[in-house]
Design a protein around this motif. Structure first.
Motif, PDB file in Angstrom:
ATOM      1  N   PHE A 266      25.541  -8.053   5.736  1.00 11.42           N
ATOM      2  CA  PHE A 266      24.746  -7.358   4.711  1.00 11.42           C
ATOM      3  C   PHE A 266      23.288  -7.787   4.808  1.00 11.42           C
ATOM      4  O   PHE A 266      22.952  -8.792   5.438  1.00 11.42           O
ATOM      5  N   TRP A 267      22.441  -7.026   4.178  1.00  9.61           N
ATOM      6  CA  TRP A 267      21.040  -7.400   3.990  1.00  9.61           C
ATOM      7  C   TRP A 267      20.535  -6.698   2.739  1.00  9.61           C
ATOM      8  O   TRP A 267      21.065  -5.671   2.333  1.00  9.61           O
ATOM      9  N   GLY A 268      19.536  -7.257   2.112  1.00 11.05           N
ATOM     10  CA  GLY A 268      19.059  -6.717   0.851  1.00 11.05           C
ATOM     11  C   GLY A 268      18.125  -5.537   1.029  1.00 11.05           C
ATOM     12  O   GLY A 268      17.268  -5.523   1.921  1.00 11.05           O
ATOM     13  N   ASN A 269      18.296  -4.547   0.182  1.00 11.66           N
ATOM     14  CA  ASN A 269      17.322  -3.453   0.109  1.00 11.66           C
ATOM     15  C   ASN A 269      16.017  -4.020  -0.445  1.00 11.66           C
ATOM     16  O   ASN A 269      16.006  -4.714  -1.462  1.00 11.66           O
ATOM     17  N   THR A 270      14.899  -3.739   0.219  1.00 11.24           N
ATOM     18  CA  THR A 270      13.630  -4.361  -0.162  1.00 11.24           C
ATOM     19  C   THR A 270      12.655  -3.381  -0.818  1.00 11.24           C
ATOM     20  O   THR A 270      11.466  -3.693  -0.947  1.00 11.24           O
TER      21      THR A 270
END
Length: 305
Positions: A266-270
Motif C-alpha cells: 500500500f501507499w498513501g494518497n497524497t
C-alpha cells in the motif's frame, strides 16, 4: 508561554526538527524534550526532560499550548517480539502525556495502520491494522481523537508517515545498511523481491511539513481535526531505492523472492498533503537528489548542507 513543545525531540525525526528550527532561526519559539540523552538536544535549543513512562512525569508540559508529538517506538520488529513493550512506548507514553497536556496537538503517526490493505489508500479508509506495530499506532491515533472529543485537545492534526530517511536513523535501516556495505565490502540481503513500497521522504522535509502545520494550527479558530498522509507521491519500491543507490556507488546486494514477513503493498494518497503544500508554497523535494546526497554523506562522512 507561547513556545511549542517538541515531544521526542532527541529522536530521529526530532533531530530533523531541531535542525530546521536552527536553520530558520526559531530557537526561542521551541522547547525539545528528551528522556535519557540531553546531549542529543543542540546546546542552542531549549530542552526539558520528560519520562513519559512514569505517571506524573509530564507536569512540566501543562504550560505549553501546542505540542508536536514525534515520540514513540519506530521498530516494527520490536512490536512483534514484545507487543507489550511496543504498547508501552507508543500508547502508554501517549496516555501519560495526555494526563497533563491541554491544548493543540500535531501528532506524527504511521501508515503501518494500513497493513492488510493494497494500493493507494486515502486517509478516510475504515480499517484495522493486521500487524502489532500498526495496531499500537492506530490505538494512539484513536486515543488522540477520543481526547479531542472529551475536550482535552482543542485541535488535532495527525500525520501518517510512510518512510523517512536521514541523519540519525538506525544503522539497521535500509540506506545505512547499503552505505555500510560500501564501506565494509559486505552484502546486503533484500527480501520479498524488493517489491515492498517505501515512497520515502527525507526527515528534513518531514520536519518542515510538521512545523508548517504547527504554524497553521496556531491560526485556526475553534475546533480542528485533520488526518494527512505523508509520503512521496510516486510509487517507489525497496528494489528501486537499492538499485539507485548501487548506481551512485557500487555495493554487493542480493534480492531474494522469499523471506519478507510484512510486505508493504500500500501507499498513501497524497492529495491532501499536496493541497496543503501549495498553500505553504512548498514543492515536493527531488527524492533521487536527496537519496544521493544522504547516501554519499553516509559513505564519506561529508555533509551536503
Amino acid at each position: 508561554m507561547d513556545k511549542v513543545l517538541i515531544v521526542g525531540g532527541s529522536g530521529f525525526i526530532g533531530t530533523a526538527v531541531q535542525q530546521h528550527v536552527l536553520d530558520e532561526g526559531l530557537e526561542d519559539k521551541f522547547t525539545f524534550s528528551f528522556n535519557e540523552n540531553p546531549e542529543k538536544i543542540d546546546a542552542r535549543l531549549g530542552k526539558v526532560r520528560l519520562d513519559l513512562l512514569k505517571t506524573g512525569a509530564g507536569k512540566k508540559i501543562r504550560q505549553y499550548p501546542i505540542a508536536v508529538y514525534v515520540a514513540g517506538n519506530m521498530d516494527h520488529g520490536l512490536a512483534e517480539r514484545s507487543p507489550s513493550q511496543d504498547l508501552d512506548l507508543n500508547v502508554r507514553a501517549f496516555l501519560n502525556f495526555m494526563k497533563e497536556f491541554r491544548g493543540s496537538l500535531v501528532l506524527l503517526s504511521s501508515q503501518a495502520t494500513y497493513y492488510g490493505l493494497e494500493g493507494e489508500i486515502p486517509e478516510t479508509v475504515d480499517h484495522v491494522a493486521t500487524v502489532p506495530y500498526g495496531l499500537s499506532k492506530q490505538m494512539t491515533e484513536e486515543y488522540a481523537k477520543y481526547f479531542m472529543k472529551k475536550g482535552a485537545l482543542q485541535k488535532l492534526w495527525i500525520f501518517k508517515l510512510m518512510y523517512a530517511f536521514g541523519r540519525g536513523e538506525k544503522e539497521r535501516r535500509l540506506i545505512p545498511r547499503c552505505a555500510n556495505a560500501v564501506r565494509s565490502n559486505q552484502r546486503v540481503r533484500i527480501f520479498g523481491g524488493g517489491k515492498s513500497f517505501l515512497n520515502p521522504l527525507s526527515s528534513a522535509f518531514i520536519a518542515q511539513v510538521l512545523l508548517r502545520a504547527t504554524a497553521q494550527v496556531k491560526t485556526i479558530e475553534g475546533k480542528f481535526l485533520e488526518v494527512t498522509n505523508i509520503n512521496y507521491p510516486e510509487k517507489v519500491s525497496v528494489k528501486d531505492v537499492v538499485t539507485f543507490l548501487n548506481s551512485v556507488k557500487h555495493f554487493d546486494y542480493e534480492i531474494s523472492e522469499s523471506g519478507e514477513e510484512w510486505p508493504v503493498k500500500f501507499w498513501g494518497n497524497t492529495g491532501n498533503l499536496l493541497s496543503h503544500m501549495r498553500e505553504w508554497n512548498m514543492k515536493t523535494p527531488n527524492l533521487w537528489d536527496n537519496l544521493k546526497d544522504y547516501f554519499t554523506e553516509l559513505i564519506t562522512g561529508k555533509t551536503h548542507g
